[in-house]
Motif scaffolding. Structure first.
Motif, PDB file in Angstrom:
ATOM      1  N   UNK A 255       0.767  -1.544  -0.272  1.00 45.30           N
ATOM      2  CA  UNK A 255       0.035   0.111   0.028  1.00 45.30           C
ATOM      3  C   UNK A 255       0.806   1.336  -0.246  1.00 45.30           C
ATOM      4  N   UNK A 256       1.998   1.245   0.427  1.00 41.86           N
ATOM      5  CA  UNK A 256       2.750   2.866   1.096  1.00 41.86           C
ATOM      6  C   UNK A 256       3.695   2.732  -0.539  1.00 41.86           C
ATOM      7  N   UNK A 257       3.723   1.599  -1.526  1.00 49.07           N
ATOM      8  CA  UNK A 257       4.312   1.871  -2.745  1.00 49.07           C
ATOM      9  C   UNK A 257       3.394   2.377  -3.605  1.00 49.07           C
ATOM     10  N   UNK A 258       1.766   1.667  -3.313  1.00 45.88           N
ATOM     11  CA  UNK A 258       0.385   1.860  -4.356  1.00 45.88           C
ATOM     12  C   UNK A 258       0.591   3.516  -4.237  1.00 45.88           C
ATOM     13  N   UNK A 275      -1.882  -8.095  -9.475  1.00 47.95           N
ATOM     14  CA  UNK A 275      -2.261  -6.882 -10.116  1.00 47.95           C
ATOM     15  C   UNK A 275      -0.938  -6.121  -9.866  1.00 47.95           C
ATOM     16  N   UNK A 276       0.004  -6.013  -8.670  1.00 44.33           N
ATOM     17  CA  UNK A 276       1.365  -5.211  -9.254  1.00 44.33           C
ATOM     18  C   UNK A 276       1.818  -5.040 -10.640  1.00 44.33           C
ATOM     19  N   UNK A 277       2.065  -5.496 -11.385  1.00 45.10           N
ATOM     20  CA  UNK A 277       2.064  -5.734 -12.828  1.00 45.10           C
ATOM     21  C   UNK A 277       1.015  -4.988 -13.479  1.00 45.10           C
ATOM     22  N   UNK A 278      -0.138  -4.704 -13.627  1.00 46.90           N
ATOM     23  CA  UNK A 278      -0.933  -4.777 -13.711  1.00 46.90           C
ATOM     24  C   UNK A 278      -0.724  -2.712 -13.905  1.00 46.90           C
ATOM     25  N   UNK A 281       2.394   2.207 -13.043  1.00 52.12           N
ATOM     26  CA  UNK A 281       3.588   3.365 -12.339  1.00 52.12           C
ATOM     27  C   UNK A 281       4.399   2.400 -11.435  1.00 52.12           C
ATOM     28  N   UNK A 282       3.966   0.689 -11.853  1.00 56.25           N
ATOM     29  CA  UNK A 282       4.857   0.410 -10.928  1.00 56.25           C
ATOM     30  C   UNK A 282       5.458  -0.666 -11.721  1.00 56.25           C
ATOM     31  N   UNK A 283       6.844  -1.251 -11.650  1.00 54.74           N
ATOM     32  CA  UNK A 283       7.734  -1.769 -12.494  1.00 54.74           C
ATOM     33  C   UNK A 283       8.026  -3.381 -11.643  1.00 54.74           C
ATOM     34  N   UNK A 284       7.854  -4.773 -11.863  1.00 60.36           N
ATOM     35  CA  UNK A 284       8.028  -6.001 -11.469  1.00 60.36           C
ATOM     36  C   UNK A 284       9.103  -6.715 -11.807  1.00 60.36           C
ATOM     37  N   UNK A 285       9.648  -7.170 -10.908  1.00 67.99           N
ATOM     38  CA  UNK A 285      11.429  -7.126 -11.469  1.00 67.99           C
ATOM     39  C   UNK A 285      11.637  -8.761 -10.632  1.00 67.99           C
ATOM     40  N   UNK A 286      12.343  -9.339 -11.565  1.00 70.09           N
ATOM     41  CA  UNK A 286      13.206 -10.194 -10.314  1.00 70.09           C
ATOM     42  C   UNK A 286      14.054 -10.965 -11.131  1.00 70.09           C
ATOM     43  N   UNK A 287      15.721 -11.680 -10.196  1.00 79.36           N
ATOM     44  CA  UNK A 287      16.356 -12.510 -10.775  1.00 79.36           C
ATOM     45  C   UNK A 287      16.742 -13.966 -10.276  1.00 79.36           C
ATOM     46  N   UNK A 288      17.892 -14.533 -11.071  1.00 78.49           N
ATOM     47  CA  UNK A 288      17.440 -15.894 -10.253  1.00 78.49           C
ATOM     48  C   UNK A 288      19.112 -15.844 -10.110  1.00 78.49           C
ATOM     49  N   UNK A 289      18.883 -16.622  -8.667  1.00 81.53           N
ATOM     50  CA  UNK A 289      19.965 -16.400  -8.063  1.00 81.53           C
ATOM     51  C   UNK A 289      20.684 -17.640  -7.313  1.00 81.53           C
ATOM     52  N   UNK A 290      21.367 -17.470  -6.088  1.00 80.36           N
ATOM     53  CA  UNK A 290      21.625 -19.001  -5.111  1.00 80.36           C
ATOM     54  C   UNK A 290      20.576 -18.926  -3.784  1.00 80.36           C
ATOM     55  N   UNK A 291      19.620 -18.203  -4.126  1.00 79.75           N
ATOM     56  CA  UNK A 291      18.639 -17.474  -2.922  1.00 79.75           C
ATOM     57  C   UNK A 291      17.721 -19.133  -2.637  1.00 79.75           C
ATOM     58  N   UNK A 292      17.890 -19.369  -1.159  1.00 81.08           N
ATOM     59  CA  UNK A 292      16.865 -20.458  -1.578  1.00 81.08           C
ATOM     60  C   UNK A 292      16.342 -20.447  -0.083  1.00 81.08           C
ATOM     61  N   UNK A 293      14.708 -21.184   0.373  1.00 77.43           N
ATOM     62  CA  UNK A 293      14.169 -21.029   1.160  1.00 77.43           C
ATOM     63  C   UNK A 293      14.270 -22.469   2.607  1.00 77.43           C
ATOM     64  N   UNK A 294      14.486 -22.537   3.462  1.00 74.79           N
ATOM     65  CA  UNK A 294      14.648 -23.981   4.194  1.00 74.79           C
ATOM     66  C   UNK A 294      13.608 -24.237   5.649  1.00 74.79           C
ATOM     67  N   UNK A 295      14.169 -25.623   6.390  1.00 79.35           N
ATOM     68  CA  UNK A 295      13.551 -25.508   7.164  1.00 79.35           C
ATOM     69  C   UNK A 295      14.647 -25.952   8.435  1.00 79.35           C
ATOM     70  N   UNK A 296      15.719 -25.596   8.952  1.00 80.69           N
ATOM     71  CA  UNK A 296      16.869 -26.527   9.406  1.00 80.69           C
ATOM     72  C   UNK A 296      15.645 -26.992  10.368  1.00 80.69           C
ATOM     73  N   UNK A 297      16.638 -27.962  10.967  1.00 77.29           N
ATOM     74  CA  UNK A 297      16.106 -28.687  12.155  1.00 77.29           C
ATOM     75  C   UNK A 297      17.617 -28.943  13.194  1.00 77.29           C
ATOM     76  N   UNK A 298      17.508 -28.754  14.083  1.00 80.66           N
ATOM     77  CA  UNK A 298      18.496 -28.917  15.270  1.00 80.66           C
ATOM     78  C   UNK A 298      18.602 -30.564  15.712  1.00 80.66           C
ATOM     79  N   UNK A 299      19.648 -30.363  15.335  1.00 80.13           N
ATOM     80  CA  UNK A 299      20.518 -32.037  14.802  1.00 80.13           C
ATOM     81  C   UNK A 299      20.657 -32.257  16.608  1.00 80.13           C
ATOM     82  N   UNK A 300      21.024 -31.427  16.797  1.00 76.62           N
ATOM     83  CA  UNK A 300      21.233 -31.768  19.096  1.00 76.62           C
ATOM     84  C   UNK A 300      20.115 -32.457  19.475  1.00 76.62           C
TER      85      UNK A 300
END
Length: 532
Positions: A255-258, A275-278, A281-300
C-alpha cells in the motif's frame, strides 16, 4: 519501406552514445521513422542515464529492534542494505556478477594461495575525514577474529593466521591453508571496512567510506542517510538522501508503494503479483541466483538427532507444489542441499528428491516410529509465505503419518528468538557464490550460523580439502560428494530456490544489468539506482 537493419543501427548508435540527439533525430527523419519511435528511444536513453538528486525511500520486509551497526551481527537484508550504503569492502560483486576490487585496487597470491597481498586504493576518505589506510583494513578484519568473537563471519576469517599492514597501502594476509576463493570471501557483507580507533574497528559511529553518511538509526523501524560529498566512486550513489523503512506487513508495504509513500520495496506478495504488474506506475522485476528457502532442524535435539526422522521429513514435502503455490512459479525445486545451479560446482547428476509419503513412512519405521508429531515454527519474516508453506507442508506430511504443528511466531525478533533457538523453523538464505563459502558459513561444524547444529566428520574433512584444491576436476568431485552428504545426512529440508522479486516505481531507474547475489541488485540499489 524502412530498412530494419538501418533502423537498428541508428538506434544502437544513439543508445551507446556514439551519436548526438540531433544526429539521431536527423536519422529518424531520413529513414521516415515515426515520432513515437523516436520519443520512445529518447525516453529510454534519458531514463538509463544516471541523474543526481532526490530522496529515495525503500521499504524492506525485515529488520528488528535488536539490530546493531556492528557488521558482525548483521543477519538479514535490512542491515545488509544499510551496511552497503554506509561502508565498502575490500572486494565486491558487480552488476554483472563479477568479482571486482572495491577498496582493494588489486591483489595477488603466492603459488599455494596461502598468502594474499591486497593493494589498496589511495585517497579514499571516511565520512569523518580520515584517509583510509592499511591499519583500517587490519582492524576491520580482526574485528571478526579471535576466541571471543561471536561474528557470523568468524568461520570465513578463521583460516587467517596473520594479517598485517605493509606500509599505508598494502595488506598481507597469511592463511593456514590455500584458498583460491579468498578475494571473493572478502566481499562478504559482514567484512565492512571501518575506521581504526586505538587499534580497534569503530563500528559504533556508523562511519564508513560508503556513498551515504548516517543521519538516523532506529533499529527495526527506520534509518536514513545523506549523500557523502567526497565519495570516491564516480557515477555511484546518485540520491541526495536515502530512507530505509522496516515494513514487515506485506499489505502495508504494498500500500505504501501504491500510494507513493515509498519508491521501491522488496519481496512482494507473489499471490498478488499479477495486480502489481497491471499498475502502470510500477515495475515488478526478478533475478535468479542462489537464494533458497529452508526448514532447518536442530540435530542436537530430539527427534531430529535421528537421521531417519530427518529423511522422513525430507520425503514428506511436495516441492513442486510449494514452488507453484508459494513462489507462484518464481523459482525452482530444491534438493536438500544449498548449492544452486548458478554455482560453479553444482552437480546436476544428483537424483532430485520428490514427494513420497511411502518412503517417509519407511524412514519413520526405521526410526522405530509408526507416527511422528513435531512443532514447526514460522513467520513471514523468515521468508514471504513461510507460514503458508508450513501449513502446506503439514497437509502433505500428514499422508505419511507425520503431524506437524505449525507455530506462528511473531515477525519482530524472529531471527533473534526463533532461528537457531527453536528445534525446527523456517529460514531463508541468500546463498553464496561459491560452494566453500556456503558450506563454511552454514554447515561447517564450528560455523556461527550452523543452524542445524550438524557435525559430520567426512563433510568437514572434505571442506578443508576442497578449499585448498587448485585442480578444478578434483574440486568438482569433492563438492559433488559434499552436496550428496548434506542431501542425505544433513539436518535441513531445502524444498525450493526462490527468485529475487521486487517492485519499484517507474521513476526509479537502473542500468541494463542487475546483480543476482542478493535482493534488488545485490542489495546495492541505493548506490546503483537513481531517479529517472
Amino acid at each position: 519501406m524502412t530498412d530494419p537493419r538501418k533502423k537498428t543501427e541508428l538506434e544502437s548508435l544513439f543508445r551507446s552514445g556514439k551519436i548526438s540527439r540531433r544526429a539521431f533525430m536527423q536519422g529518424v527523419s531520413a529513414l521516415g521513422l515515426s515520432a513515437a519511435f523516436a520519443n520512445t528511444v529518447i525516453s529510454d536513453v534519458q531514463a538509463a542515464t544516471p541523474k543526481q538528486g532526490g530522496r529515495a525511500r525503500l521499504g524492506l520486509g525485515h529488520g528488528g529492534t535488536t539490530d546493531s551497526l556492528d557488521p558482525a551481527t548483521f543477519e538479514d537484508g535490512y542491515m545488509l542494505t544499510l551496511g552497503y550504503a554506509l561502508r565498502n569492502h575490500l572486494t565486491e560483486i558487480d552488476e554483472n556478477g563479477k568479482l571486482i576490487g572495491e577498496l582493494a585496487e588489486s591483489w595477488e597470491a603466492s603459488d599455494d594461495a596461502t598468502e594474499w597481498v591486497f593493494n589498496l586504493r589511495q585517497g579514499v576518505e571516511f565520512h569523518n575525514g580520515k584517509t583510509m589506510d592499511a591499519d583500517d583494513i587490519v582492524a576491520s578484519i580482526n574485528h571478526h577474529r579471535g576466541e571471543e568473537s561471536k561474528s557470523a563471519a568468524k568461520p570465513i576469517v578463521a583460516p587467517i593466521t596473520d594479517i598485517k599492514a605493509d606500509g599505508k597501502n598494502r595488506v598481507i594476509v597469511t592463511l593456514e591453508g590455500g584458498n583460491a576463493d579468498f578475494p571473493l570471501l572478502m566481499s562478504d557483507y559482514h567484512l565492512a571496512i571501518m575506521p581504526a580507533k586505538d587499534g580497534k574497528a569503530d563500528w559504533q559511529s556508523g562511519v564508513g567510506t560508503g556513498g551515504y553518511t548516517l543521519e538516523n538509526f532506529e533499529p527495526g523501524v527506520r534509518s536514513s542517510g545523506k549523500k557523502f560529498a567526497n565519495y570516491w566512486k564516480e557515477g555511484k550513489a546518485h540520491f541526495d538522501e536515502v530512507v530505509i523503512l522496516s515494513i514487515k506487513d506485506l499489505n502495508a508495504k504494498q500500500s505504501a508503494l501504491a500510494t507513493g509513500d515509498i519508491d521501491m520495496m522488496d519481496r512482494p506478495d507473489l499471490k498478488t503479483a499479477g495486480l502489481l504488474k497491471r499498475n502502470p506506475q510500477l515495475e515488478l522485476e526478478q533475478t535468479t541466483g542462489t537464494r533458497h528457502y529452508t526448514f532447518p532442524m536442530r540435530t542436537d535435539m530430539k527427534p531430529f538427532d535421528d537421521n531417519n526422522v530427518r529423511m522422513a521429513l525430507k520425503h514428506g514435502v511436495d516441492r513442486e507444489l510449494l514452488v507453484k503455490t508459494i513462489l507462484k512459479g518464481y523459482g525452482s525445486v530444491g534438493n536438500d542441499h544449498p548449492i544452486a545451479p548458478s554455482n560453479p560446482y553444482y552437480d546436476a547428476s544428483i537424483e532430485q528428491r520428490t514427494y513420497d509419503p511411502d518412503k517417509a513412512k519407511f524412514y519413520l519405521k526405521q526410526a522405530g516410529l509408526s507416527s511422528l508429531s513435531v512443532d514447526l515454527s514460522a513467520a513471514d519474516s523468515a521468508f514471504s509465505g513461510a507460514v503458508d508453506a508450513a501449513v502446506l507442508y503439514k497437509e502433505q506430511a500428514s499422508k505419511a503419518g507425520i503431524d506437524i504443528n505449525v507455530v506462528r511466531e511473531p515477525n519482530d525478533g524472529y531471527w533473534s528468538n526463533v532461528w537457531m533457538k527453536k528445534a525446527w523453523c523456517a529460514c531463508y538464505w541468500g546463498g553464496r557464490p561459491t560452494e566453500d563459502w556456503m558450506f563454511t558459513t552454514a554447515y561447517a561444524a564450528d560455523a556461527e550460523w550452523n543452524d542445524t547444529y550438524w557435525k559430520h566428520e567426512r563433510f568437514n574433512k572434505l571442506l578443508l580439502e576442497g578449499r585448498s584444491e587448485l585442480d578444478t576436476k578434483k574440486r568438482g568431485e569433492i563438492y559433488s560428494e559434499m552436496q550428496t552428504i548434506v542431501r542425505d545426512e544433513g539436518g535441513v529440508v531445502i524444498p525450493m530456490f526462490a527468485a529475487y522479486v521486487w517492485v519499484r516505481d517507474k521513476k526509479v531507474a537502473h542500468g541494463p544489468n542487475i546483480a543476482s547475489n542478493w535482493d534488488m541488485d545485490g542489495c546495492k540499489m541505493l548506490e546503483r539506482w537513481w531517479f529517472a
